[in-house]
Design an enzyme around this catalytic site. Structure first.
Site, PDB file in Angstrom:
ATOM      1  CE  LYS A  76      78.981 100.999   5.732  1.00  0.00           C
ATOM      2  NZ  LYS A  76      77.743 101.574   6.298  1.00  0.00           N
ATOM      3  CB  SER A 151      76.146 103.920   3.400  1.00  0.00           C
ATOM      4  OG  SER A 151      76.199 103.402   4.724  1.00  0.00           O
ATOM      5  CB  SER A 175      73.513 102.388   6.021  1.00  0.00           C
ATOM      6  OG  SER A 175      73.491 103.611   5.353  1.00  0.00           O
TER       7      SER A 175
HETATM    8  N1  GLN Z   1      70.870 107.081   3.605  1.00  0.00           N
HETATM    9  C1  GLN Z   1      71.128 107.694   4.866  1.00  0.00           C
HETATM   10  C2  GLN Z   1      72.137 108.809   4.683  1.00  0.00           C
HETATM   11  O1  GLN Z   1      72.518 109.033   3.589  1.00  0.00           O
HETATM   12  C3  GLN Z   1      71.562 106.700   5.877  1.00  0.00           C
HETATM   13  C4  GLN Z   1      72.991 106.350   5.808  1.00  0.00           C
HETATM   14  C5  GLN Z   1      73.389 105.375   6.887  1.00  0.00           C
HETATM   15  O2  GLN Z   1      72.553 104.726   7.530  1.00  0.00           O
HETATM   16  N2  GLN Z   1      74.700 105.303   7.086  1.00  0.00           N
HETATM   17  O3  GLN Z   1      72.539 109.449   5.587  1.00  0.00           O
END
Ligand code: GLN
Length: 483
Positions: A76, A151, A175
């Site tokens: 990532k 994400s 995410s």
């Molecule tokens: N969807 C969540 C957010 O937008 C989690 C994102 C994540 O785990 N990086 O913050």
């Protein structure tokens, strides 16, 4: 080759049926052919990958062995990689070439894994659909009109499409687990502190945790083994021995107590619920017992998270000021203009929304009403989990409320988007390990089930997941066109 597990690939490498360079070239060819439609990888590292593969082959010829020696992966783009652009999905870091490696990156490199490239992601890991990236949305290989989740959507889509043998991700509020569920792969989020956060660009430091995308629980055990462990460079990393995750797999599930998270089943789509119940039936056949468990404060996890995470992000992202690194606006007229325009032009809409929310909840006069209150509820949620684990070994529920949705469907409605995280956020607020496993299909799209365990129960979660995968084959399905 691209559908084989890490264990199967390692056997081929050990038997000299294939070299790491050949394996790497196989994945690189797929990457150049299939990635344009997916937009899953934003920085392929072709020359570096081939050099690392050749080095892995030399190490093997010299007598070295290891489960990850010569195995190709994708990182990532939140992990700093020395000499390689590390953008975090943002225009702010579009020109940033990291001078050092994140601990996750260096550990996997030392284990001999070969980096094929860096994956697309929501900007600064803020999002649930991979639509907030400066580099454009990632497409789901199961249906190119659908999101892959976020994400870490690029890592999930790349693995599901067979562009690598495994991938890394980070999970602040879901995410890893959420995109894993929506793309039909295994996503593992370890206990907070199990894996070093050093060199992982910070979003919400008390929630962020690195983890894995793999084709099976067994592969997750192999990768976690290499990633986990104390790191003096991260003050929140926990100094505690790392168990032999792979060696512990295969223990009978007889007597395992699984709690059904009652709050997760209320209002759940029937088809989604049926898949979880079918999985529970498999666990029971394996000897596990199940019962209902209630975590009364869990429904407050979304509003709690969306106060705590923006608060921490507003503080973490203050370092991007156009001065030391990253984007700088053209011809600033003075220092204030430099700050304002560099941040105004460098950050996208979702990141700005979070920074403003976070600054607001931390400001004098609002701190007690929002931030302090959220921290108190966070503690209540953590206590709920602790009490639940007095009577069960792990909890089960869905990973997401729905299968992958259409690109563009929720992007203009932040609250609806935030509600996608309803099942994943609790584990982050309490710092618990959790895994998402493919468990079936709804509308021809993959769905995931989630297991959440007590702190440092990585071994029993992996074992339960592995047991389930020995008697089911949902994790072996591949999207049409990528087989
Ligand atoms: N969807 C969540 C957010 O937008 C989690 C994102 C994540 O785990 N990086 O913050």
């Amino acid at each position: 080759m691209h559908t084989l597990s890490i264990g199967e690939l390692a056997q081929k490498l050990a038997a000299k049926q294939i070299s790491s360079l050949e394996l790497t070239d196989h994945f690189l060819e797929r990457l150049s052919r299939l990635n344009p439609a997916l937009n899953a990888v934003i920085t392929p590292t072709v020359d570096l990958a081939r050099a690392q593969a050749a080095a892995a082959d030399r190490r093997r010829s010299a007598g070295e062995s290891g489960p990850l020696l010569g195995i190709p992966l994708i990182h990532k783009d939140i992990f700093c990689t020395e000499g390689v652009r590390t953008s975090c999905g943002s225009r702010m870091l579009d020109n940033f070439v990291s001078p050092y490696d994140a601990t996750v990156v260096s550990r996997l490199r030392c284990a001999g894994a070969v980096m094929l490239g860096k994956s697309n992601m929501d900007e600064f890991a803020m999002g649930s659909s991979n639509e907030t990236s400066y580099y454009g949305p990632v497409k789901n290989p199961w249906d190119l009109t659908k999101v892959p989740g976020g994400s870490s959507g690029g890592s999930a889509a790349a693995l599901a499409a067979g562009l690598a043998a495994f991938a890394t991700g980070t999970d602040t509020g879901g995410s890893i687990r959420q995109p894993a569920a929506l793309t039909g792969v295994v996503g593992f989020k370890p206990t907070y502190g199990r894996v070093s956060r050093y060199g992982m660009i910070a979003f919400a430091s008390s929630l962020d945790q690195a983890g894995t995308f793999t084709r099976s629980a067994q592969d997750a055990a192999i990768v976690l083994q290499a990633m986990a462990g104390f790191d003096p460079k991260d003050s929140t990393s926990v100094d505690r021995p790392v168990p032999d995750y792979q060696g512990l797999l295969g223990a009978p599930l007889k007597g395992l107590k699984i709690g059904l998270l009652q709050e997760f089943f209320e209002g759940l789509d029937e088809r989604n619920g049926a898949l979880i119940h079918a999985a529970l039936a498999e666990f029971r056949k394996l000897g596990a017992t199940t019962c209902e468990v209630s975590l009364p404060n869990l429904p407050l996890s979304v509003p709690t998270y969306y106060v705590v995470a923006p608060a921490e992000c507003s503080s973490n992202l203050s370092r991007f000021d156009g001065v030391r690194f990253g984007y700088r606006c053209e011809d600033p007229k003075d220092l204030m203009d430099l700050y304002k325009r560099s941040r105004g032009e460098g950050f996208g809409a979702e990141v700005k929304r979070r920074i403003m929310t976070g600054t607001y909840v931390l400001s004098a006069g609002y701190y007690d009403a929002y931030y302090l209150k959220a921290q108190k509820i966070r503690q209540l949620i953590t206590d709920d989990f602790r009490r639940a684990f007095e009577s069960v070994d792990m909890l089960i529920g869905p990973t997401t409320p729905t299968p992958a949705f259409a690109i563009g469907a929720k992007v203009d409605d932040p609250i609806t988007m935030y509600l996608n995280d309803i099942y994943t956020i609790g584990a982050n607020l309490a710092g618990l390990p959790a895994v998402s496993l493919p468990c079936g299909f709804v509308d021809s799209l993959p769905m995931g089930l989630q297991l959440v365990g007590p702190h440092f129960a990585e071994d029993s979660l992996l074992n339960a997941a592995h047991g389930y995968q020995q008697v089911t084959d949902w994790h072996r399905r591949t999207p049409a066109g990528y087989a």
